[in-house]
Design an enzyme around this catalytic site. Structure first.
Site, PDB file in Angstrom:
ATOM      1  N   ASP A   1       0.864  -1.177   0.000  1.00  0.00           N
ATOM      2  CA  ASP A   1       0.000   0.000   0.000  1.00  0.00           C
ATOM      3  C   ASP A   1       0.906   1.234   0.000  1.00  0.00           C
ATOM      4  O   ASP A   1       1.719   1.409   0.909  1.00  0.00           O
ATOM      5  CB  ASP A   1      -0.882  -0.013   1.245  1.00  0.00           C
ATOM      6  CG  ASP A   1      -1.981   1.030   1.226  1.00  0.00           C
ATOM      7  OD1 ASP A   1      -2.012   1.870   0.303  1.00  0.00           O
ATOM      8  OD2 ASP A   1      -2.807   1.016   2.148  1.00  0.00           O
ATOM      9  N   ILE A   2       0.787   2.062  -1.036  1.00  0.00           N
ATOM     10  CA  ILE A   2       1.595   3.280  -1.094  1.00  0.00           C
ATOM     11  C   ILE A   2       1.079   4.226  -0.016  1.00  0.00           C
ATOM     12  O   ILE A   2      -0.099   4.572   0.010  1.00  0.00           O
ATOM     13  CB  ILE A   2       1.533   3.936  -2.484  1.00  0.00           C
ATOM     14  CG1 ILE A   2       2.089   2.975  -3.545  1.00  0.00           C
ATOM     15  CG2 ILE A   2       2.317   5.251  -2.493  1.00  0.00           C
ATOM     16  CD1 ILE A   2       1.955   3.466  -4.971  1.00  0.00           C
TER      17      ILE A   2
ATOM     18  N   ASN B   1      -1.807  12.767  -5.036  1.00  0.00           N
ATOM     19  CA  ASN B   1      -2.828  13.235  -5.981  1.00  0.00           C
ATOM     20  C   ASN B   1      -3.300  14.648  -5.646  1.00  0.00           C
ATOM     21  O   ASN B   1      -3.453  15.485  -6.539  1.00  0.00           O
ATOM     22  CB  ASN B   1      -4.028  12.287  -6.002  1.00  0.00           C
ATOM     23  CG  ASN B   1      -3.787  11.059  -6.843  1.00  0.00           C
ATOM     24  OD1 ASN B   1      -2.969  11.061  -7.759  1.00  0.00           O
ATOM     25  ND2 ASN B   1      -4.489   9.995  -6.537  1.00  0.00           N
TER      26      ASN B   1
ATOM     27  N   ASP C   1      -0.640   9.088 -11.423  1.00  0.00           N
ATOM     28  CA  ASP C   1      -0.536   7.970 -12.368  1.00  0.00           C
ATOM     29  C   ASP C   1       0.924   7.668 -12.682  1.00  0.00           C
ATOM     30  O   ASP C   1       1.326   6.502 -12.783  1.00  0.00           O
ATOM     31  CB  ASP C   1      -1.290   8.284 -13.664  1.00  0.00           C
ATOM     32  CG  ASP C   1      -2.797   8.218 -13.506  1.00  0.00           C
ATOM     33  OD1 ASP C   1      -3.277   7.779 -12.443  1.00  0.00           O
ATOM     34  OD2 ASP C   1      -3.494   8.620 -14.463  1.00  0.00           O
TER      35      ASP C   1
ATOM     36  N   GLU D   1      -4.117   2.318  -5.012  1.00  0.00           N
ATOM     37  CA  GLU D   1      -2.683   2.305  -4.764  1.00  0.00           C
ATOM     38  C   GLU D   1      -2.247   1.045  -4.011  1.00  0.00           C
ATOM     39  O   GLU D   1      -1.188   1.007  -3.402  1.00  0.00           O
ATOM     40  CB  GLU D   1      -2.258   3.563  -3.994  1.00  0.00           C
ATOM     41  CG  GLU D   1      -2.613   3.597  -2.543  1.00  0.00           C
ATOM     42  CD  GLU D   1      -4.058   3.989  -2.224  1.00  0.00           C
ATOM     43  OE1 GLU D   1      -4.365   4.054  -1.035  1.00  0.00           O
ATOM     44  OE2 GLU D   1      -4.869   4.211  -3.141  1.00  0.00           O
TER      45      GLU D   1
END
Length: 180
Positions: free
Chosen positions: A74-75, A82, A91, A117
């Site tokens: 998980d980022i 964003n 992206d 993500e």
């Protein structure tokens, strides 16, 4: 054509033309099959394919006892990327993240985009102890990457959850819950 034919070849058949048609259709079939199991943005396998593979791996485990580990990546704070730099940059980060993992993972490991993500790395014939070493190396590589947006330079971090298939969790849904 109404029944699904894609080509029509008149008689007498020309062997070269027939061979070209067959090669063309096989190439089209391969591209179509790959597009069905691949995430469009990151070009890694998608969740649908992951679910199918997890089912096969757990069935194989039940028959042979050959284990595997699952890691969910998980980022961290991806929403902030964003919000701060925009979705186009987000992206770009997802693509760079995927590219890094694809180049760092072992050849036998399978990498999937789970959603948003979140990503999944399935490591066949790997204990959770060995999986920890693999994902720790990947985590370090990810933390060293730099991205630029206008004049800003920023990095990302990633958190991993790891589990290993066992008799008590051999259902794909349980594996994913434990790794999460």
């Amino acid at each position: 054509y109404d029944l699904g034919a894609m080509d029509f070849i008149k008689k007498p058949l020309d062997g070269n033309i027939l061979a070209s048609y067959v090669r063309n259709r096989l190439s089209f079939k391969q591209a179509l099959e790959l597009s069905i199991v691949t995430d469009e943005l990151t070009q890694v396998f998608n969740r649908k394919y992951m679910n199918h593979q997890l089912k096969l791996l757990t069935e194989h485990y039940e028959k042979t006892g050959e284990g595997f580990s699952v890691a969910i990546a998980d980022i961290d704070f991806f929403k902030k990327v964003n919000d701060t730099y925009g979705h186009v940059k987000g992206d770009e980060v997802l693509k760079g993240f995927s590219k890094t993992i694809m180049s760092a993972k072992r050849s036998e490991d399978i990498f999937y985009r789970y959603g948003g993500e979140e990503f999944v790395l399935i490591m066949p014939n790997t204990t959770k102890i060995a999986a920890y070493g693999i994902v720790e190396r990947i985590r370090q590589l990810i933390s060293e990457q730099q991205y630029t947006s206008n004049e800003d330079v920023f990095g990302i971090t990633v958190s991993f959850g790891i589990t290993e298939v066992e008799e008590s969790n051999k259902h794909p849904k349980m594996l994913m819950e434990q790794a999460d």
